[in-house]
Design an enzyme around this catalytic site. Structure first.
Site, PDB file in Angstrom:
ATOM      1  CB  THR A 211      62.353  56.281   3.442  1.00 21.19           C
ATOM      2  OG1 THR A 211      61.607  57.421   3.038  1.00 21.19           O
ATOM      3  CG2 THR A 211      63.072  56.572   4.748  1.00 21.19           C
ATOM      4  CG  HIS A 237      60.679  57.942  -4.359  1.00 24.15           C
ATOM      5  ND1 HIS A 237      59.696  57.387  -3.585  1.00 24.15           N
ATOM      6  CD2 HIS A 237      60.349  57.665  -5.650  1.00 24.15           C
ATOM      7  CE1 HIS A 237      58.804  56.800  -4.367  1.00 24.15           C
ATOM      8  NE2 HIS A 237      59.183  56.944  -5.620  1.00 24.15           N
ATOM      9  CG  MET A 330      57.931  56.878   4.075  1.00 26.98           C
ATOM     10  SD  MET A 330      57.814  58.562   4.748  1.00 26.98           S
ATOM     11  CE  MET A 330      58.954  59.430   3.679  1.00 26.98           C
ATOM     12  CG  ASP A 333      56.158  55.317  -7.083  1.00 31.80           C
ATOM     13  OD1 ASP A 333      55.370  55.070  -8.013  1.00 31.80           O
ATOM     14  OD2 ASP A 333      57.285  55.812  -7.258  1.00 31.80           O
TER      15      ASP A 333
END
Length: 396
Positions: A211, A237, A330, A333
């Site tokens: 994000t 992502h 977020m 990872d």
């Protein structure tokens, strides 16, 4: 605690109802108003002062991008874009993220169920309203080097005189404006795009983000000069199709060649490879040359592509000087993979500082795990990498 106030903007009454119904499933949120155009959204923004906004891209009179620009200028508020999966939709979504949108979700379709969309939307709204109290400092954005940027308008558009959006009576809640300021532009770069580099390289850079990542990548990649003597592998992502639009958008603003990675593609210095949405990306070696390997192996920590998978794929190659970076996003990872690389003694393990993160989750996890050896604000990471890679190039 009073529910967070959400403004829903979409030109389709049917889609407005779907979005409202999805949001109402969570008692933490209430729909303060709806709007059918970007112009109506600006009126509702001033009147209801929402905590977050969902915004359709394609609308009459004033589309989502134009409305987003005005929102970021007059009253910065977290905006979740509602995107289609057409080529135009993905391209405009990436543009919106770089203009200050907090995040996006795909519209419900045969490929994405309303239940899945609702879960994603509530998750993103939850993070948006939790992080909006701390404005993210503006970061410089590089000018286009391949194409001149379109001239900016100098006159302010007149405020539209349209009917007020529908009202939902709620007690007045005190509101403290917050959000991300508009991005400042530095002087135009004069570097030339590099020629294709086919020789060997001694350094490689791997970057993970989520994000807020498109805007952060715009800054980071824009700070790398032409002739940068290392390849850059990026996991962002993002769903399929959107990563291709992201790569194309970044390529138009970069001194380097930016592309969505392809299976079996040879890796070259001075090039940036974006992992395709829905596929893990790893580095492999054959006969002394390095290549991209893509796979559909199970997601890691709910992600495919995964930053951990990319970082761990660098472990078998200690002869390369590996530089790992984790930026806004977020979750956690990348922390495990970066930790493993640090235990091998890599020279660079950078986490983005909280002060410039849209969401501090991924960098925080790396720092708390002892994986990050350096913490830097976004605008310093590019120069740090140039120096770190350059030290080796000059000594070799």
């Amino acid at each position: 605690m009073a529910p967070y106030r959400v403004l829903v903007v979409d030109d389709s009454a049917f889609m407005r109802k779907i979005i409202c119904d999805l949001i109402k499933q969570d008692p933490r949120f209430t729909i303060v108003a709806t709007a059918g155009t970007g112009a109506e959204a600006l009126l509702a923004l001033k009147q209801y002062k929402p905590d977050a906004i969902t915004m359709d891209l394609e609308m009459p009179e004033m589309n989502g991008l134009e409305a987003l620009k005005q929102i970021m200028r007059i009253q910065p508020t977290p905006v979740i874009m509602i995107s289609g999966i057409s080529e135009d939709g993905t391209r405009e979504t990436i543009k919106a993220l770089q203009l200050g949108a907090f995040d996006f979700i795909r519209k419900p379709s045969t490929a994405v169920s309303p239940q899945e969309v609702g879960q994603q939307l509530l998750e993103k709204l939850s993070v948006a309203v939790m992080t909006r109290s701390k404005p993210v400092p503006a970061v410089p954005r590089p000018e286009a080097v391949k194409k001149p940027a379109p001239p900016q308008e100098t006159r302010k558009p007149e405020e539209p005189k349209l009917p007020e959006p529908e009202k939902i009576v709620k007690p007045e809640i005190k509101f403290k404006p917050a959000g991300r300021p508009a991005v400042a532009k530095p002087p135009k770069r004069e570097q030339q795009r590099p020629q294709k580099i086919t020789g060997s390289f001694t350094d490689i850079v791997a970057v993970g983000t989520s994000t807020g990542g498109p805007r952060a990548l715009h800054q980071l990649i824009g700070d790398l000069p032409s002739g940068f003597p290392a390849p850059v592998l990026v996991v962002q992502h993002m769903p399929p199709r959107f990563t291709r639009s992201l790569a194309q958008r970044l390529d138009s603003f970069s001194n380097l060649k930016v592309m969505e990675a392809e299976q079996g593609q040879q890796v070259h210095a001075g090039h940036v490879y974006i992992a395709p949405g829905g596929l893990h990306m790893e580095l492999t070696e054959r006969a002394g040359q390095y290549y991209i390997h893509l796979s559909e192996t199970p997601p890691r920590s709910g992600h495919r592509p995964s930053v951990d998978v990319l970082f761990e794929s660098l472990l078998p190659y200690p002869k390369l000087r590996r530089h790992a970076v984790i930026m806004t996003g977020m979750g956690s990872d990348g922390a495990k993979g970066m930790k493993s690389l640090v235990e091998q003694g890599i020279p660079t393990a950078v986490a983005e500082a909280e002060e410039t993160c849209v969401v501090f989750g991924m960098p925080r996890s790396a720092i708390e795990a002892g994986a990050a050896t350096t913490v830097l604000p976004l605008h310093s990471i590019g120069n740090f990498l140039v120096s770190a890679v350059g030290r080796n190039s000059s000594s070799s």
